[in-house]
Every structure is written in structure tokens, then in C-alpha cells.
Design a protein around this motif. Sequence first.
Motif, PDB file in Angstrom:
ATOM      1  N   LYS A 121       0.846  -1.190   0.000  1.00 34.76           N
ATOM      2  CA  LYS A 121       0.000   0.000   0.000  1.00 34.76           C
ATOM      3  C   LYS A 121       0.882   1.240   0.000  1.00 34.76           C
ATOM      4  O   LYS A 121       1.867   1.294   0.741  1.00 34.76           O
ATOM      5  N   VAL A 122       0.541   2.223  -0.821  1.00 34.60           N
ATOM      6  CA  VAL A 122       1.297   3.476  -0.915  1.00 34.60           C
ATOM      7  C   VAL A 122       0.347   4.633  -0.662  1.00 34.60           C
ATOM      8  O   VAL A 122      -0.712   4.727  -1.278  1.00 34.60           O
ATOM      9  N   SER A 123       0.741   5.516   0.265  1.00 38.95           N
ATOM     10  CA  SER A 123      -0.084   6.663   0.616  1.00 38.95           C
ATOM     11  C   SER A 123       0.300   7.878  -0.220  1.00 38.95           C
ATOM     12  O   SER A 123       1.457   8.023  -0.639  1.00 38.95           O
ATOM     13  N   ALA A 124      -0.670   8.749  -0.441  1.00 36.33           N
ATOM     14  CA  ALA A 124      -0.385  10.011  -1.135  1.00 36.33           C
ATOM     15  C   ALA A 124       0.493  10.904  -0.272  1.00 36.33           C
ATOM     16  O   ALA A 124       1.210  11.767  -0.789  1.00 36.33           O
ATOM     17  N   ASP A 125       0.440  10.680   1.042  1.00 41.29           N
ATOM     18  CA  ASP A 125       1.297  11.410   1.979  1.00 41.29           C
ATOM     19  C   ASP A 125       2.599  10.636   2.139  1.00 41.29           C
ATOM     20  O   ASP A 125       2.631   9.585   2.782  1.00 41.29           O
ATOM     21  N   ALA A 126       3.670  11.133   1.557  1.00 41.06           N
ATOM     22  CA  ALA A 126       4.940  10.401   1.556  1.00 41.06           C
ATOM     23  C   ALA A 126       5.443  10.124   2.966  1.00 41.06           C
ATOM     24  O   ALA A 126       6.163   9.140   3.193  1.00 41.06           O
ATOM     25  N   LYS A 127       5.065  10.944   3.941  1.00 43.74           N
ATOM     26  CA  LYS A 127       5.516  10.740   5.320  1.00 43.74           C
ATOM     27  C   LYS A 127       4.919   9.488   5.948  1.00 43.74           C
ATOM     28  O   LYS A 127       5.430   9.000   6.959  1.00 43.74           O
ATOM     29  N   GLN A 128       3.852   8.986   5.370  1.00 43.53           N
ATOM     30  CA  GLN A 128       3.184   7.799   5.913  1.00 43.53           C
ATOM     31  C   GLN A 128       3.692   6.495   5.293  1.00 43.53           C
ATOM     32  O   GLN A 128       3.305   5.414   5.736  1.00 43.53           O
ATOM     33  N   ASN A 129       4.551   6.599   4.307  1.00 42.56           N
ATOM     34  CA  ASN A 129       5.013   5.402   3.601  1.00 42.56           C
ATOM     35  C   ASN A 129       6.215   4.777   4.294  1.00 42.56           C
ATOM     36  O   ASN A 129       7.147   5.471   4.708  1.00 42.56           O
ATOM     37  N   ARG A 130       6.195   3.459   4.400  1.00 43.13           N
ATOM     38  CA  ARG A 130       7.289   2.706   4.986  1.00 43.13           C
ATOM     39  C   ARG A 130       7.644   1.551   4.042  1.00 43.13           C
ATOM     40  O   ARG A 130       6.752   0.870   3.529  1.00 43.13           O
ATOM     41  N   ARG A 131       8.937   1.339   3.864  1.00 43.60           N
ATOM     42  CA  ARG A 131       9.403   0.263   2.988  1.00 43.60           C
ATOM     43  C   ARG A 131      10.198  -0.749   3.811  1.00 43.60           C
ATOM     44  O   ARG A 131      11.113  -0.371   4.554  1.00 43.60           O
ATOM     45  N   ILE A 132       9.839  -2.028   3.682  1.00 45.13           N
ATOM     46  CA  ILE A 132      10.495  -3.094   4.440  1.00 45.13           C
ATOM     47  C   ILE A 132      11.118  -4.085   3.464  1.00 45.13           C
ATOM     48  O   ILE A 132      10.437  -4.567   2.547  1.00 45.13           O
ATOM     49  N   TRP A 133      12.392  -4.373   3.671  1.00 44.74           N
ATOM     50  CA  TRP A 133      13.106  -5.349   2.837  1.00 44.74           C
ATOM     51  C   TRP A 133      13.287  -6.642   3.630  1.00 44.74           C
ATOM     52  O   TRP A 133      13.785  -6.614   4.765  1.00 44.74           O
ATOM     53  N   PHE A 134      12.935  -7.755   3.001  1.00 45.77           N
ATOM     54  CA  PHE A 134      13.062  -9.064   3.621  1.00 45.77           C
ATOM     55  C   PHE A 134      14.199  -9.855   2.964  1.00 45.77           C
ATOM     56  O   PHE A 134      14.287  -9.922   1.732  1.00 45.77           O
ATOM     57  N   PHE A 135      15.027 -10.475   3.802  1.00 46.84           N
ATOM     58  CA  PHE A 135      16.117 -11.328   3.334  1.00 46.84           C
ATOM     59  C   PHE A 135      16.052 -12.660   4.077  1.00 46.84           C
ATOM     60  O   PHE A 135      15.664 -12.723   5.242  1.00 46.84           O
ATOM     61  N   GLY A 136      16.462 -13.704   3.383  1.00 43.89           N
ATOM     62  CA  GLY A 136      16.445 -15.031   3.990  1.00 43.89           C
ATOM     63  C   GLY A 136      16.584 -16.095   2.926  1.00 43.89           C
ATOM     64  O   GLY A 136      16.985 -15.824   1.787  1.00 43.89           O
ATOM     65  N   GLY A 137      16.219 -17.313   3.286  1.00 43.50           N
ATOM     66  CA  GLY A 137      16.288 -18.440   2.369  1.00 43.50           C
ATOM     67  C   GLY A 137      14.931 -18.788   1.801  1.00 43.50           C
ATOM     68  O   GLY A 137      14.052 -17.934   1.649  1.00 43.50           O
ATOM     69  N   SER A 138      14.745 -20.070   1.528  1.00 40.58           N
ATOM     70  CA  SER A 138      13.520 -20.514   0.870  1.00 40.58           C
ATOM     71  C   SER A 138      12.282 -20.374   1.746  1.00 40.58           C
ATOM     72  O   SER A 138      11.169 -20.289   1.230  1.00 40.58           O
ATOM     73  N   THR A 139      12.450 -20.338   3.078  1.00 41.49           N
ATOM     74  CA  THR A 139      11.290 -20.157   3.945  1.00 41.49           C
ATOM     75  C   THR A 139      10.799 -18.718   3.950  1.00 41.49           C
ATOM     76  O   THR A 139       9.734 -18.426   4.491  1.00 41.49           O
ATOM     77  N   THR A 140      11.554 -17.812   3.361  1.00 46.07           N
ATOM     78  CA  THR A 140      11.115 -16.435   3.173  1.00 46.07           C
ATOM     79  C   THR A 140      10.717 -16.195   1.719  1.00 46.07           C
ATOM     80  O   THR A 140       9.759 -15.482   1.443  1.00 46.07           O
ATOM     81  N   ARG A 141      11.453 -16.818   0.804  1.00 48.24           N
ATOM     82  CA  ARG A 141      11.078 -16.699  -0.609  1.00 48.24           C
ATOM     83  C   ARG A 141       9.754 -17.407  -0.883  1.00 48.24           C
ATOM     84  O   ARG A 141       8.924 -16.936  -1.647  1.00 48.24           O
ATOM     85  N   ASN A 142       9.558 -18.586  -0.286  1.00 51.52           N
ATOM     86  CA  ASN A 142       8.273 -19.303  -0.342  1.00 51.52           C
ATOM     87  C   ASN A 142       7.831 -19.676  -1.749  1.00 51.52           C
ATOM     88  O   ASN A 142       6.720 -19.350  -2.177  1.00 51.52           O
ATOM     89  N   ASN A 143       8.691 -20.390  -2.476  1.00 51.35           N
ATOM     90  CA  ASN A 143       8.283 -20.890  -3.794  1.00 51.35           C
ATOM     91  C   ASN A 143       7.098 -21.841  -3.711  1.00 51.35           C
ATOM     92  O   ASN A 143       6.396 -22.063  -4.692  1.00 51.35           O
TER      93      ASN A 143
END
Length: 349
Positions: free
Chosen positions: A69-91
Amino acid sequence: MIRAGLRFLWRWARRAALLVLAVELACFLVVTVLNMAIYGRTREGSRVVYDSCTLYASASGQRVTLNNKVSADAKQNRRIWFFGGSTTRNNEAEDGRTLPSLVARMLNAEGPESFTCENFAENSFTSLQDLRALQKALVERDERPDCIVFLDGANDASYFSLYRSVDAHEGYDKVRGLVESYWQSPLGLLKPLTAAYYASFTRELALRLIYAFAPLDPDSPLLAGLARAMGRRYDYAAETARGLGAGLVVFLQPLYWVEPPRPEIPEQELAARAGRFPGVRRNFALVYDAVEPVLAGRPYFVNLRHVLEQRDFPAYLPDGIHNTDQGREVLARAMLPGIRRALARAEAR
């Protein structure tokens, strides 16, 4: 006399070559059957391509994450990066059922902030490769994360048990052998032959037998070295996150293999397999027992080892590592407080 000697040598060389081929074929069949039994397919892992930073990456590229979800108010936006193996990639899951997609759905349902989650995880990645993947993403991307998430444990424990090396990963033995063997012995000059040895099914089967039946030494300096190395890797990631003004959270993932044995668990087939390979459970647990106290004092560390133990539903697939949809749902919800705290710490700086 010379001709007779040459014929004798040729005859025995031919027999030796046939024996080697027969052994290799037999090991190939055993490894293939094991792959079918464990993974449900003839090949272990997924299709990958060479990557100059992380050694390899998925041929299909970065995993799609939904529910952002992206808000029109840039101050409300948060970006989260996930790293890990196959239990995070979840093929094994649909796009909307991966851990990052579930976390995005849950966070965006709370409001008022808007969250975009990105899944940089790669099958079989260890903590060392996660760190390199983070460095690669920071070099290649213009945007910066507000929070960095690592979900690790299984691959570090598995490849340490397999190769008995602090820096081990998928392909470790094959790549190391090709790089180092050229100068190690006169046979190293025969690079194709050396490559065949390190890539052979005979060697792979031997390592798998060691993995399954050779116990780790709980007092081994090498095991303590793995725990220290993982701590240093995450400390470096924490320094990197601080420099970005971002938060960091490192989750130690739950695994069936580090749970206490319980006869009443829903995954009876998995329990039966664990009973046949007690060494696998013991080695996984030893690695976790060494890593936990080293990471416990870090402000970014959250231990999720026990989060799925009290369950009355199947939380694991037959390998005891990857999760069912229901297990992934519980795990994603358990990750939310740690992510929230990491974001709050970053904003408080």
C-alpha cells in the motif's frame, strides 16, 4: 614384455574406470531417490543463474509481494526489505501467501501508515549470503528501506552440518574445490577431472551420509566460530541500517528439527522420518543452541524458535523446514512486534 605390461595396465585401468562409473551411477540413483522422497522431485533446489555478488540467484528473479500500500502522503510510507532463504522466498506458496505478502497485509490493515514489503530472499541462502544480498540491493536500488528483516537459521545450521565450515552454503564444496584445487596437488592441473570429483554424486552422497549420521561436537571451536561469525554479520547489518536511518530485526526461524520430540504433533509422517534420523535433529539443535546465546543480547534479535511448538494443526511441510499456509500465517503474525519495534527504534534516533 613391454606390450604385455601395457595390456595388463590397460585392462586394469579399464576395469577401474568401469568401477568408478558404476559407483557414480549407483550414487546418482540413490541421490535421485532421496530427492524424490524429501522434495517430491528429482532435483534439489530451484533453477538458478550465476550472480557475481551472491554466487547465484533464482533464474525467475525477485519474488512478487502482494498486499502493498502506498499513501499520497509520503511521510506515511514505509518500505520493508526481507532477506532469507527458501522459507522467506516461499516458492511453495502463492504470491499472496508468502511471508512478506502476509506481513504487508497485516501491517496495512492496522493503519495509518502504508507499507511496501519487498522479498529479496533466495533459496538456500545463509546469513552470509543475506548480507551480500543486502549490499547488492543497496548498490542497485535508488530507494532505501525503513526496516531490514532477516529470517535465518535453517540454512546456516544445515550447511554447517553438511560441510563443517563457518562460511558454508549451497555449492560451497564444488566452488571451493574448483578455486583451490588447481594449486593443491599435481592432479589439480587436470581441472576437468577435479571439477568432476567435486561435483560427483559419489561425493554428494558421502556428504549426505555424514550430515545424517555424524554428530557435531558441542564443544567444537568451529561451532562456536559459526555463532560468533553470525553475530558479526548481523552487527555489520545493524551498522548499515543505522547509517541508512533504518531499523533492523533478525529472526531465528522455527524448525521442526529443533523442536522437542512430541508424539501428538499433527505431522506424523515427519515425526516418523525424524525418528529414523535422530542425528539430523541433534545437529540442528546443537547449532541453534550455540547461536541463540550469542545473539540473545543484541537489540535487533528476536527468537522465534519456539513460536510454532504449541500447535494443533500441521505447520510444516514434509521436510520439516518449510511451512504450510497456516504455519506461515502464525509466523507472520509473530514477526509483527519485532518489525514494529525496529521501526520505532529507527524513528527515535
